[in-house]
Scaffold this active site. Structure first.
Site, PDB file in Angstrom:
ATOM      1  N   HIS A   1      52.214  74.582  49.066  1.00  0.00           N
ATOM      2  CA  HIS A   1      50.909  74.652  49.733  1.00  0.00           C
ATOM      3  C   HIS A   1      49.866  74.025  48.824  1.00  0.00           C
ATOM      4  O   HIS A   1      49.945  74.159  47.610  1.00  0.00           O
ATOM      5  CB  HIS A   1      50.513  76.101  50.017  1.00  0.00           C
ATOM      6  CG  HIS A   1      51.330  76.734  51.093  1.00  0.00           C
ATOM      7  ND1 HIS A   1      51.255  76.332  52.406  1.00  0.00           N
ATOM      8  CD2 HIS A   1      52.248  77.712  51.050  1.00  0.00           C
ATOM      9  CE1 HIS A   1      52.106  77.048  53.126  1.00  0.00           C
ATOM     10  NE2 HIS A   1      52.733  77.893  52.334  1.00  0.00           N
TER      11      HIS A   1
ATOM     12  N   ASN B   1      59.846  73.718  60.470  1.00  0.00           N
ATOM     13  CA  ASN B   1      58.419  73.901  60.802  1.00  0.00           C
ATOM     14  C   ASN B   1      57.535  72.775  60.273  1.00  0.00           C
ATOM     15  O   ASN B   1      56.598  72.987  59.519  1.00  0.00           O
ATOM     16  CB  ASN B   1      57.913  75.277  60.351  1.00  0.00           C
ATOM     17  CG  ASN B   1      58.076  75.501  58.865  1.00  0.00           C
ATOM     18  OD1 ASN B   1      58.774  74.748  58.184  1.00  0.00           O
ATOM     19  ND2 ASN B   1      57.424  76.521  58.346  1.00  0.00           N
TER      20      ASN B   1
ATOM     21  N   ASP C   1      63.524  79.273  49.272  1.00  0.00           N
ATOM     22  CA  ASP C   1      62.382  79.283  50.204  1.00  0.00           C
ATOM     23  C   ASP C   1      61.197  78.504  49.615  1.00  0.00           C
ATOM     24  O   ASP C   1      60.043  78.912  49.734  1.00  0.00           O
ATOM     25  CB  ASP C   1      61.968  80.722  50.558  1.00  0.00           C
ATOM     26  CG  ASP C   1      61.073  80.774  51.804  1.00  0.00           C
ATOM     27  OD1 ASP C   1      60.835  79.714  52.407  1.00  0.00           O
ATOM     28  OD2 ASP C   1      60.610  81.878  52.151  1.00  0.00           O
TER      29      ASP C   1
HETATM   30 ZN   LIG Z   1      61.082  82.139  55.987  1.00  0.00          ZN
END
Ligand SMILES: [Zn+2]
Lengths: 312, 423
Positions: free
Chosen positions: B310, B95, B306
């Site tokens: 940010h 992503n 994970d």
């Molecule tokens: Zn995820």
């Protein structure tokens, strides 16, 4: 006497003493609103930004009137016009507000917890005027005041809160405050509108409102938020009115001295039939009147009393 | 180049090895792991007294944010954070912007990773073009360019039909389909676990069932197609039990859990703590316990952080608006060792889940100290007191709920391909 809390963020934080003090002060101040000249100089020179980052005519007007009756200067703020896609950054907003030298900040925000976050950043007291689906503490206080005026007590009363509990900050604040003050609270509505784990507050949950109407001393109807996601929580307004609305028919089962409340604005014919909203049991307009008194009391207690703390 | 690690307690679950050994490295590969004393003449020496020597850790789920979001992290800063956390192999998710859904993006990531050259970085390509869940991405091309798996991570593949085709297609190229499970229509608007605490905080919740219904769907599709589905960051007691049952039936599924879902629950969201906003959300104590049980009984195949950086502005907002995710790589080991110190999992099992476990799932040649294998190693002291300080992170971001936690355990050396990449 003063409050045990600096901010009013949640009714959870209020002690019974605080509640008594707020209501007593509200009662004393209510007389001002009945004078021909409805103004006292108690908060002259105080600046009170009313930061409504979510539209609300009623609560906003109620706070403005409350501030003006105490001679404070309310300033209406809806945004500082930042064009970032995520809305304004918290810090930018706080800096702008601080620059106005406020004495107390009234904050309404579409997201839960924002008044809590802002209270950590500003140097003056903060009043939560409704945050997301979380709480609406001043509404719960004015509801309490209204119930007390009619019923003279809270302890042992059966209060039924009916409708969209899930999306209602009014419901959450009322459940917490009323339980704290000794009422027995029942919540009712379709299961799609009952939040997970609501039993933790010691409330009784039923889905069929007919089970709770006969028991209730007070029935509090909640507004169906057609504009919010609630739309998918029930099939149609017509069906909602039929199963979860208060009307002439199911009112037959209610106690003779039951009182009907609603935080407004009422969707007539949906959660409450017009003849019930305007009928002899309704104390909806008293809620509005008491709203001004409770907010006067809070502004008075929070910015009138005590020294303003200065952050160095 | 010759390197020797002496005096360490070597734990290598791939060979069922636990004891004081000397590890000899030559030309980037393991030359020997010896119990007996042997000459170390001509070797550069690392003294691992009091420490554990294990195969290098593998993290199969990170976000390096490059290309497109370099203000949060890039391949260089993410690499430094990884080796500081003891990782020698990491997977980065698709992503990015542009999305890693075609060979050119994959090639760019592989090239950058080589330039930085600290550790092995394997890209995970997208399942669908633009992560939109409509058309399959160029899976074959990406595999040829270095992708080891495909995933629309963060965006569940909502269409069952597309998921089925993705599985069939991936089967052709022998790579697993890696899934982030969340029924979007059920989860919509939720910013934490739905339950007691979300109600108390007045926040919209996402129910455990949003994750579980999708896990069940993909178990059925895995069975239908007969191909490997790997479940990322499983968080619920029911979800993990479904996977346990599926494995018993011989359905080819594997799964990972994260350190934060093991040690934190939805209480961490109190105070509208946006650093505790993750996706899937932190669940309940009961779920944590079920996940820990599954670590031990073999249901969980590996751990993964994970790691999701940010920027401050993306977290310093209300819970509704805040981006979901937390930093994982630099805190993983001390957080996980908490479970060892609490006797909830053995040190050997923990190392298995960080090394040979993930290597098996994705058929990687790492995660073992066998003779001739790449010399990827982590040397750590499991008892060294360590206060987590986000300000000292190598990551560009600071979003961690563990800041200020007093924990035990610290990485001392990370060695990748025989080269000391962190000390
Ligand atoms: Zn995820």
């Amino acid at each position: 006497m003063s409050l045990s809390v600096r901010h009013l963020l949640s009714v959870k934080d209020l002690t019974k003493k605080d509640v008594d003090l707020i209501l007593k002060t509200a009662e004393n101040l209510q007389e001002i609103s009945k004078r021909p000249v409805k103004k006292v100089p108690a908060l002259r020179g105080k600046t009170i930004p009313l930061c409504f980052f979510e539209p609300s005519t009623r609560t906003r007007a109620s706070f403005e009137i409350a501030a003006k009756r105490l001679s404070a200067d309310p300033i209406q703020i809806s945004s500082f016009g930042n064009s970032l896609s995520k809305g304004e950054s918290l810090l930018d907003t706080v800096k702008n507000l601080e620059a106005m030298d406020p004495d107390v900040l009234v904050i309404r925000h579409p997201h839960s917890g924002m008044p809590h976050l802002m209270a950590k950043e500003v140097s003056c007291p903060v009043i939560n005027a409704g945050d997301g689906i979380n709480e609406h503490p001043t509404q719960a206080l004015l509801d309490l005041m209204t119930i007390l005026q009619v019923k003279k007590k809270i302890q042992g009363l059966h209060v039924a809160i009916i409708g969209d509990i899930l999306n209602s900050r009014v419901a959450r604040s009322n459940i917490i405050l009323l339980t704290k003050m000794g009422a027995k609270v029942h919540v009712a509505g379709p299961a799609s509108m009952i939040p997970a784990g609501v039993e933790q507050y010691g409330v009784q949950v039923v889905n069929d409102i007919r089970e709770v109407i006969p028991k209730a001393d007070v029935i509090m109807m909640l507004r169906i938020q057609r504009e919010r996601e609630s739309a998918s929580l029930f099939p149609s307004l017509r069906e909602y009115a039929r199963f979860f609305g208060l009307n002439k028919n199911n009112m037959k089962e209610a106690k003779k001295d039951v009182v009907i409340m609603h935080p407004g604005p009422v969707n007539r014919g949906v959660e409450i039939a017009p003849e019930v909203a305007d009928g002899p049991h309704s104390i909806i307009l008293d809620q509005v009147t008491n709203g001004v008194a409770v907010r006067m009391a809070l502004l008075y207690l929070m910015c009138g009393e005590g020294e303003r703390k200065i952050k160095y | 180049m010759k390197l020797v690690i002496i005096n360490g307690r070597v734990i290598d679950p791939s060979q069922n090895l636990d004891g004081n050994c000397t590890v000899f490295v030559e030309n980037g590969v393991i030359r020997d792991v010896a119990k007996a004393k042997r000459s170390t003449n001509g070797y550069e020496i690392i003294d691992a007294k009091g420490a554990i020597v294990s195969p290098g850790f593998i993290d199969v789920h990170t976000h390096l944010r490059e290309p497109g979001f370099e203000y949060r992290e890039d391949i260089a800063s993410g690499s430094k954070a990884a080796v500081a956390g003891g990782f020698t192999t990491i997977f980065c998710m698709a992503n990015t912007n542009p999305v890693n859904d075609n060979a050119s993006v994959t090639q760019m990531i592989v090239k950058k990773a080589e330039e930085v050259g600290l550790l092995n970085i394997f890209p995970v390509g997208a399942v669908s073009k633009g992560l939109k869940g409509v058309e399959l991405a160029e899976i074959g091309e990406m595999v040829k360019s270095g992708c080891v798996a495909i995933s629309d991570d963060g965006k569940p593949v909502m269409s069952g039909r597309l998921m089925r085709h993705a599985l069939e297609y991936a089967k052709t190229f022998k790579i697993p389909v890696v899934v982030h499970e969340e029924d979007l229509s059920l989860a919509e608007g939720g910013c934490m676990n739905e339950g007691r605490i979300s109600t108390e905080l007045g926040l919209k919740g996402s129910p455990a069932a949003a994750e579980e219904t999708m896990i069940q769907r993909d178990i059925l599709l895995s069975k239908l197609v007969g191909h490997h589905v790997h479940f990322q960051h499983v968080t619920t007691a029911t979800g993990i039990d479904m996977i346990r049952q599926a494995k018993k039936q011989g359905i080819p599924v594997t799964c990972e859990v994260t350190p934060h879902h093991l040690v934190l629950n939805d209480e961490a969201c109190r105070g509208y703590n946006t650093n505790a906003k993750v996706n899937p959300p932190l669940r309940t104590t009961k779920d944590c316990q079920a996940l820990i049980k599954a670590l031990n009984d073999g249901t969980v195949d590996c751990l993964a952080t994970d790691h999701a950086p940010h920027a401050h502005d993306e977290k310093n907002v209300g819970m509704d608006e805040a981006n979901a995710g937390l930093l994982g790589m630099e805190t993983a080991l001390p957080v996980l060792l908490k479970l060892v110190h609490n006797k909830q999992v053995s040190l050997k099992r923990l190392i298995y889940l960080l090394t040979v476990g993930p290597a098996k799932i994705f058929k990687l040649k790492t995660g073992s100290l066998k003779k001739g294998w790449p010399a990827d190693m982590t040397i750590f002291d499991p008892n060294l007191s360590n206060t987590i300080d986000a300000e000292k992170f190598y990551s560009k971001s600071r979003n961690t709920p563990f800041h200020g936690w007093k924990l035990k355990g610290k990485v001392l050396h990370t060695i990748c391909g025989g080269k000391v990449v962190y000390a």
